[in-house]
Motif scaffolding. Structure first.
Motif, PDB file in Angstrom:
ATOM      1  N   GLY A 273       0.793  -1.227   0.000  1.00  0.00           N
ATOM      2  CA  GLY A 273       0.000   0.000   0.000  1.00  0.00           C
ATOM      3  C   GLY A 273       0.822   1.272   0.000  1.00  0.00           C
ATOM      4  O   GLY A 273       0.275   2.372   0.072  1.00  0.00           O
ATOM      5  N   SER A 274       2.153   1.150  -0.104  1.00  0.00           N
ATOM      6  CA  SER A 274       2.994   2.347  -0.040  1.00  0.00           C
ATOM      7  C   SER A 274       2.927   3.158  -1.335  1.00  0.00           C
ATOM      8  O   SER A 274       3.090   4.375  -1.315  1.00  0.00           O
ATOM      9  N   GLY A 275       2.703   2.473  -2.473  1.00  0.00           N
ATOM     10  CA  GLY A 275       2.593   3.203  -3.743  1.00  0.00           C
ATOM     11  C   GLY A 275       3.427   2.638  -4.881  1.00  0.00           C
ATOM     12  O   GLY A 275       3.583   3.276  -5.918  1.00  0.00           O
ATOM     13  N   LYS A 276       3.922   1.409  -4.720  1.00  0.00           N
ATOM     14  CA  LYS A 276       4.754   0.792  -5.759  1.00  0.00           C
ATOM     15  C   LYS A 276       3.968   0.606  -7.052  1.00  0.00           C
ATOM     16  O   LYS A 276       4.478   0.837  -8.140  1.00  0.00           O
ATOM     17  N   GLY A 277       2.736   0.176  -6.902  1.00  0.00           N
ATOM     18  CA  GLY A 277       1.882  -0.048  -8.077  1.00  0.00           C
ATOM     19  C   GLY A 277       1.638   1.253  -8.841  1.00  0.00           C
ATOM     20  O   GLY A 277       1.632   1.263 -10.074  1.00  0.00           O
TER      21      GLY A 277
ATOM     22  N   ILE B  10       9.725   3.543  -1.100  1.00  0.00           N
ATOM     23  CA  ILE B  10       8.491   4.321  -1.029  1.00  0.00           C
ATOM     24  C   ILE B  10       7.886   4.074   0.347  1.00  0.00           C
ATOM     25  O   ILE B  10       7.679   2.915   0.734  1.00  0.00           O
ATOM     26  N   GLU B  11       7.641   5.153   1.069  1.00  0.00           N
ATOM     27  CA  GLU B  11       7.196   4.994   2.452  1.00  0.00           C
ATOM     28  C   GLU B  11       5.919   5.767   2.744  1.00  0.00           C
ATOM     29  O   GLU B  11       5.714   6.865   2.242  1.00  0.00           O
ATOM     30  N   ALA B  12       5.074   5.138   3.543  1.00  0.00           N
ATOM     31  CA  ALA B  12       3.883   5.803   4.071  1.00  0.00           C
ATOM     32  C   ALA B  12       3.546   5.100   5.388  1.00  0.00           C
ATOM     33  O   ALA B  12       3.770   3.897   5.517  1.00  0.00           O
ATOM     34  N   PRO B  13       3.016   5.849   6.356  1.00  0.00           N
ATOM     35  CA  PRO B  13       2.706   5.242   7.652  1.00  0.00           C
ATOM     36  C   PRO B  13       1.625   4.159   7.546  1.00  0.00           C
ATOM     37  O   PRO B  13       0.819   4.167   6.609  1.00  0.00           O
ATOM     38  N   PHE B  14       1.622   3.281   8.529  1.00  0.00           N
ATOM     39  CA  PHE B  14       0.698   2.145   8.564  1.00  0.00           C
ATOM     40  C   PHE B  14      -0.756   2.571   8.326  1.00  0.00           C
ATOM     41  O   PHE B  14      -1.438   2.010   7.464  1.00  0.00           O
ATOM     42  N   ASP B  15      -1.208   3.574   9.080  1.00  0.00           N
ATOM     43  CA  ASP B  15      -2.618   3.986   8.996  1.00  0.00           C
ATOM     44  C   ASP B  15      -2.998   4.464   7.599  1.00  0.00           C
ATOM     45  O   ASP B  15      -4.102   4.184   7.117  1.00  0.00           O
TER      46      ASP B  15
ATOM     47  N   ALA C  68      18.129   1.776   0.519  1.00  0.00           N
ATOM     48  CA  ALA C  68      17.669   2.603  -0.604  1.00  0.00           C
ATOM     49  C   ALA C  68      18.568   3.820  -0.840  1.00  0.00           C
ATOM     50  O   ALA C  68      19.096   4.405   0.102  1.00  0.00           O
ATOM     51  N   ASP C  69      18.743   4.176  -2.117  1.00  0.00           N
ATOM     52  CA  ASP C  69      19.498   5.376  -2.494  1.00  0.00           C
ATOM     53  C   ASP C  69      18.632   6.617  -2.322  1.00  0.00           C
ATOM     54  O   ASP C  69      19.131   7.706  -2.067  1.00  0.00           O
ATOM     55  N   VAL C  70      17.333   6.452  -2.527  1.00  0.00           N
ATOM     56  CA  VAL C  70      16.391   7.566  -2.477  1.00  0.00           C
ATOM     57  C   VAL C  70      15.163   7.093  -1.696  1.00  0.00           C
ATOM     58  O   VAL C  70      14.733   5.953  -1.869  1.00  0.00           O
ATOM     59  N   THR C  71      14.622   7.960  -0.849  1.00  0.00           N
ATOM     60  CA  THR C  71      13.370   7.618  -0.164  1.00  0.00           C
ATOM     61  C   THR C  71      12.308   8.632  -0.570  1.00  0.00           C
ATOM     62  O   THR C  71      12.544   9.839  -0.528  1.00  0.00           O
ATOM     63  N   ILE C  72      11.175   8.115  -1.000  1.00  0.00           N
ATOM     64  CA  ILE C  72      10.067   8.997  -1.345  1.00  0.00           C
ATOM     65  C   ILE C  72       8.948   8.772  -0.339  1.00  0.00           C
ATOM     66  O   ILE C  72       8.470   7.645  -0.170  1.00  0.00           O
ATOM     67  N   GLU C  73       8.567   9.835   0.332  1.00  0.00           N
ATOM     68  CA  GLU C  73       7.451   9.756   1.275  1.00  0.00           C
ATOM     69  C   GLU C  73       6.167   9.933   0.470  1.00  0.00           C
ATOM     70  O   GLU C  73       5.970  10.974  -0.157  1.00  0.00           O
ATOM     71  N   ASN C  74       5.316   8.927   0.494  1.00  0.00           N
ATOM     72  CA  ASN C  74       4.047   9.044  -0.218  1.00  0.00           C
ATOM     73  C   ASN C  74       2.937   9.317   0.780  1.00  0.00           C
ATOM     74  O   ASN C  74       2.121   8.440   1.081  1.00  0.00           O
TER      75      ASN C  74
ATOM     76  N   ARG D 155       6.445  13.390  -8.344  1.00  0.00           N
ATOM     77  CA  ARG D 155       7.736  13.035  -7.745  1.00  0.00           C
ATOM     78  C   ARG D 155       8.359  11.858  -8.510  1.00  0.00           C
ATOM     79  O   ARG D 155       9.548  11.841  -8.809  1.00  0.00           O
ATOM     80  N   ILE D 156       7.501  10.886  -8.848  1.00  0.00           N
ATOM     81  CA  ILE D 156       7.974   9.700  -9.573  1.00  0.00           C
ATOM     82  C   ILE D 156       8.406  10.078 -10.994  1.00  0.00           C
ATOM     83  O   ILE D 156       9.437   9.624 -11.490  1.00  0.00           O
TER      84      ILE D 156
END
Ligand SMILES: Nc1ncnc2c1ncn2[C@@H]1O[C@H](COP(=O)(O)OP(=O)(O)OP(=O)(O)O)[C@@H](O)[C@H]1O
Length: 181
Positions: A11-15, A111-116, A154-160, A170-171
């Motif tokens: 659910g972080s946004g890879k898709g 790609i990161e996003a909090p659990f909630d 990771a070389d780059v972190t994207i907060e989604n 951003r992508i």
């Protein structure tokens, strides 16, 4: 030549990142495709046997089973495109394998996003619905494959955490080479 790999919890946004790539004509190799292909070769329906076959592959051929099978698909993509996206790495070992194969041309994006936020996007209020595996269980399974280590490398972190539009921009910037490492 560039190969961009994504890593992130469910659910972080890879898709979505993969969808942006496809819209731009960038070939996408997903680790899931490798597993689905293996399911068909074993005469099993991917809808029911995806997890089982992923695990069997790792047991039979080790932690790099899926990464190794995706390499020829990436090479194929690179024949027609300067950039290929690899969707969904799962472990530090896979990251190392791609770094070995592509060197400096490989960029890993977490790609990161909090659990909630992820739970809401996926629409799974796990505990209320015993039919589907809840997000906590999925997270644990992924982290069990070593995803935490991959995220750390990771070389780059994207907060989604912002809008979908902001994330897609951003992508796009990343694909265009506008995001610094
Ligand atoms: N910034 C955002 N704002 C709103 N919705 C989003 C955002 N990013 C992603 N989504 C939506 O959240 C859902 C999950 O995103 P996505 O499918 O890209 O996750 P994923 O990392 O591929 O997850 P999985 O590992 O389960 O396949 C999708 O419906 C997607 O459209």
């Amino acid at each position: 030549m560039r190969v961009i790999g994504t890593v992130g919890l469910p659910g972080s946004g890879k898709g979505e990142a993969a969808a942006v790539a496809r819209e731009k004509g960038i070939p996408v190799v997903t680790m899931g495709d490798v597993i689905r292909r293996e399911c068909r070769e074993r005469g099993l329906d991917p809808a029911d046997h995806h997890g089982e076959v992923a695990q069997a592959l790792r047991e039979e051929d080790g932690p790099l089973a899926i990464a190794e099978r995706s390499l020829p698909l990436i090479e194929e993509g690179l024949e027609e495109s300067e950039l290929v996206l690899v969707d969904g790495l799962r472990s530090g070992a896979e990251v190392e394998r791609f770094e070995e194969a592509f060197g400096e041309a490989f960029t890993l994006v977490a790609i990161e996003a909090p659990f909630d936020v992820r739970e809401e996007r996926l629409g799974t209020r796990g505990r209320d619905n015993p039919e589907t595996e809840d997000l906590e269980t999925r997270d644990e399974r992924e982290l069990g494959f070593g995803m935490g280590e991959a995220i750390e490398r990771a070389d780059v972190t994207i907060e989604n955490t912002d809008s979908l539009e902001a994330f897609r921009e951003r992508i796009e910037g990343l694909f265009a080479g506008r995001v610094e490492r």
